[in-house]
Design an enzyme around this catalytic site. Structure first.
Site, PDB file in Angstrom:
ATOM      1  N   ASP A  83       0.884  -1.171   0.000  1.00 42.67           N
ATOM      2  CA  ASP A  83       0.000   0.000   0.000  1.00 42.67           C
ATOM      3  C   ASP A  83       0.920   1.218   0.000  1.00 42.67           C
ATOM      4  OD1 ASP A  83      -1.694   2.095   0.386  1.00 42.67           O
ATOM      5  OD2 ASP A  83      -2.708   1.243   2.132  1.00 42.67           O
ATOM      6  N   SER A 107       1.451  12.048 -16.200  1.00 41.19           N
ATOM      7  CA  SER A 107       0.286  11.989 -17.098  1.00 41.19           C
ATOM      8  C   SER A 107       0.341  13.249 -17.964  1.00 41.19           C
ATOM      9  CB  SER A 107      -0.998  12.006 -16.246  1.00 41.19           C
ATOM     10  OG  SER A 107      -2.122  12.357 -17.036  1.00 41.19           O
ATOM     11  N   TYR A 117      -6.732  15.212  -9.492  1.00 43.73           N
ATOM     12  CA  TYR A 117      -5.820  14.360 -10.268  1.00 43.73           C
ATOM     13  C   TYR A 117      -4.791  15.214 -11.009  1.00 43.73           C
ATOM     14  CZ  TYR A 117      -4.279  10.644 -13.464  1.00 43.73           C
ATOM     15  OH  TYR A 117      -3.520   9.734 -14.171  1.00 43.73           O
ATOM     16  N   LYS A 155      -0.711  15.039 -10.609  1.00 43.59           N
ATOM     17  CA  LYS A 155       0.241  14.691 -11.674  1.00 43.59           C
ATOM     18  C   LYS A 155       1.200  15.861 -11.974  1.00 43.59           C
ATOM     19  CE  LYS A 155      -0.902  10.395 -12.150  1.00 43.59           C
ATOM     20  NZ  LYS A 155       0.006   9.300 -11.787  1.00 43.59           N
TER      21      LYS A 155
HETATM   22  P1  NAI Z   1      -5.024   0.597 -13.142  1.00 42.31           P
HETATM   23  O1  NAI Z   1      -6.094   1.129 -12.247  1.00 42.31           O
HETATM   24  O2  NAI Z   1      -5.432  -0.259 -14.300  1.00 42.31           O
HETATM   25  O3  NAI Z   1      -3.944  -0.196 -12.242  1.00 42.31           O
HETATM   26  C1  NAI Z   1      -3.437   0.412 -11.095  1.00 42.31           C
HETATM   27  C2  NAI Z   1      -2.897  -0.631 -10.131  1.00 42.31           C
HETATM   28  O4  NAI Z   1      -2.431   0.087  -8.969  1.00 42.31           O
HETATM   29  C3  NAI Z   1      -3.957  -1.625  -9.644  1.00 42.31           C
HETATM   30  O5  NAI Z   1      -3.462  -2.947  -9.745  1.00 42.31           O
HETATM   31  C4  NAI Z   1      -4.213  -1.198  -8.189  1.00 42.31           C
HETATM   32  O6  NAI Z   1      -4.551  -2.299  -7.343  1.00 42.31           O
HETATM   33  C5  NAI Z   1      -2.865  -0.590  -7.810  1.00 42.31           C
HETATM   34  N1  NAI Z   1      -2.979   0.342  -6.681  1.00 42.31           N
HETATM   35  C6  NAI Z   1      -3.923   1.298  -6.478  1.00 42.31           C
HETATM   36  N2  NAI Z   1      -3.727   1.913  -5.299  1.00 42.31           N
HETATM   37  C7  NAI Z   1      -2.610   1.360  -4.757  1.00 42.31           C
HETATM   38  C8  NAI Z   1      -1.908   1.563  -3.548  1.00 42.31           C
HETATM   39  N3  NAI Z   1      -2.324   2.449  -2.622  1.00 42.31           N
HETATM   40  N4  NAI Z   1      -0.791   0.831  -3.309  1.00 42.31           N
HETATM   41  C9  NAI Z   1      -0.379  -0.097  -4.218  1.00 42.31           C
HETATM   42  N5  NAI Z   1      -1.023  -0.367  -5.370  1.00 42.31           N
HETATM   43  C10 NAI Z   1      -2.131   0.349  -5.629  1.00 42.31           C
HETATM   44  O7  NAI Z   1      -4.164   1.876 -13.600  1.00 42.31           O
HETATM   45  P2  NAI Z   1      -3.368   2.209 -14.970  1.00 42.31           P
HETATM   46  O8  NAI Z   1      -4.317   2.806 -15.929  1.00 42.31           O
HETATM   47  O9  NAI Z   1      -2.530   1.068 -15.361  1.00 42.31           O
HETATM   48  O10 NAI Z   1      -2.447   3.431 -14.454  1.00 42.31           O
HETATM   49  C11 NAI Z   1      -1.169   3.248 -13.883  1.00 42.31           C
HETATM   50  C12 NAI Z   1      -0.525   4.591 -13.653  1.00 42.31           C
HETATM   51  O11 NAI Z   1      -0.448   5.321 -14.872  1.00 42.31           O
HETATM   52  C13 NAI Z   1      -1.264   5.502 -12.657  1.00 42.31           C
HETATM   53  O12 NAI Z   1      -0.310   6.219 -11.885  1.00 42.31           O
HETATM   54  C14 NAI Z   1      -2.032   6.451 -13.559  1.00 42.31           C
HETATM   55  O13 NAI Z   1      -2.321   7.680 -12.926  1.00 42.31           O
HETATM   56  C15 NAI Z   1      -1.035   6.603 -14.692  1.00 42.31           C
HETATM   57  N6  NAI Z   1      -1.682   7.036 -15.934  1.00 42.31           N
HETATM   58  C16 NAI Z   1      -2.604   6.230 -16.548  1.00 42.31           C
HETATM   59  C17 NAI Z   1      -3.223   6.659 -17.705  1.00 42.31           C
HETATM   60  C18 NAI Z   1      -4.252   5.836 -18.392  1.00 42.31           C
HETATM   61  O14 NAI Z   1      -4.929   6.372 -19.285  1.00 42.31           O
HETATM   62  N7  NAI Z   1      -4.409   4.550 -18.063  1.00 42.31           N
HETATM   63  C19 NAI Z   1      -2.919   7.983 -18.296  1.00 42.31           C
HETATM   64  C20 NAI Z   1      -1.940   8.736 -17.557  1.00 42.31           C
HETATM   65  C21 NAI Z   1      -1.352   8.280 -16.430  1.00 42.31           C
END
Ligand code: NAI
Length: 266
Positions: free
Chosen positions: A76, A154, A167, A171
């Site tokens: 976490d 982002s 958000y 970022k």
């Molecule tokens: P996602 O929601 O598909 O996966 C995120 C993962 O992080 C999940 O497995 C979740 O369990 C884990 N997580 C959440 N809170 C947590 C915590 N407190 N401690 C440990 N793990 C935790 O997200 P996605 O889309 O893969 O995004 C990943 C990163 O990329 C994020 O930082 C997001 O802000 C950034 N991002 C994503 C974009 C998108 O369009 N998907 C665009 C720009 C940035």
């Protein structure tokens, strides 16, 4: 001693053989794709996620396809003891900590800034900002021979968007954190870099878009309206993170690379 990378072959520069990496939020989405590419490049990886069983499943899958040692662990990022524990685990299991990817992040629906509750803003900032800060700090303490920290920013770290103010703030902070830590960690031979994705098709984004889909919006069509005519996939980001983590990018630090198929361009 400063290494002369110009004498290395391309395959040596691309290799993460013998290095150990931690990917936070690595159970799915961009994190899982990143763990997969780092393992392919030769790294052993700790996949650390709030969802421990998903992290374990992803670890088994990547271990099978890469032949590397991949460990799934609970993390976490809002709990510093948990962050330290994962950093220690990496060193205990692999003998070093060379790459730390601050990928865990949340993007809950916000709504108008005027309605945002303090608790909501706190939760976003403690996960996306303090979580990345703590990850970088705990990793750097253990990178005795240098290393690389990659932060997930982002395009909203550069350009505002309505309805997601908390958000956007988080970022922009990640961009500042990347530059600031690069300044402090450079003398320790630790590079601090960032990646700023545009919209990427991940489970997290699909969750977000579910209400719009239910309301009849053609989300797939909307996401594919980029300069390159297709939606971004998690691996589009993972490949750039892998590049930044290797010695191919040995002279890159304090920089956030925008990976958005041109959305910020026009
Ligand atoms: P996602 O929601 O598909 O996966 C995120 C993962 O992080 C999940 O497995 C979740 O369990 C884990 N997580 C959440 N809170 C947590 C915590 N407190 N401690 C440990 N793990 C935790 O997200 P996605 O889309 O893969 O995004 C990943 C990163 O990329 C994020 O930082 C997001 O802000 C950034 N991002 C994503 C974009 C998108 O369009 N998907 C665009 C720009 C940035």
């Amino acid at each position: 001693m400063i290494e002369d990378h110009s004498r290395k072959s391309l395959s040596e520069l691309w290799s993460l053989d013998g290095r150990a990496a931690v990917v936070t939020g690595g159970a799915r989405g961009i994190g899982a794709a990143t763990a997969r590419r780092l393992a392919e490049a030769g790294a052993n990886v700790v996949i650390a996620d709030l969802d421990q069983s998903a992290a374990a499943n992803t670890a088994v899958e990547i271990a099978g396809s890469s032949g590397r040692t991949i460990i799934g662990a609970r993390l976490d990022v809002t709990d510093t003891a948990s962050v330290s524990h994962v950093a220690d685990l990496c060193v205990e299991q692999f003998g070093s900590l060379d790459v730390w990817v601050n990928n865990a992040g949340i993007f809950p629906t916000t709504g108008p800034a005027i309605d945002a509750a303090d608790k909501f803003i706190d939760r976003l900032l403690e996960t996306n900002v303090r979580g990345s800060y703590a990850g970088a700090r705990e990793a750097a303490k253990r990178m005795s021979k240098g290393g690389v920290i990659v932060n997930l920013a982002s395009t909203t770290g550069f350009r505002a968007a309505p309805g997601i103010s908390a958000y956007v703030v988080s970022k922009h902070a990640v961009v500042g954190l990347t530059k600031s830590l690069a300044l402090e960690f450079g003398p320790l031979d630790i590079r601090v870099v960032g990646v700023a994705p545009g919209p990427i098709d991940t489970p997290g984004v699909q969750d977000q878009l579910a209400p719009l889909k239910a309301a009849g919006l053609d989300v797939a069509k909307r996401m594919s309206q980029t300069l390159l005519g297709r939606a971004g996939q998690a691996d589009d980001i993972a490949r750039v993170i892998a590049f930044l983590a290797t010695d191919m990018a040995a002279w890159v630090t304090g920089e956030v690379v925008v990976v958005d198929a041109g959305s910020l361009a026009g």
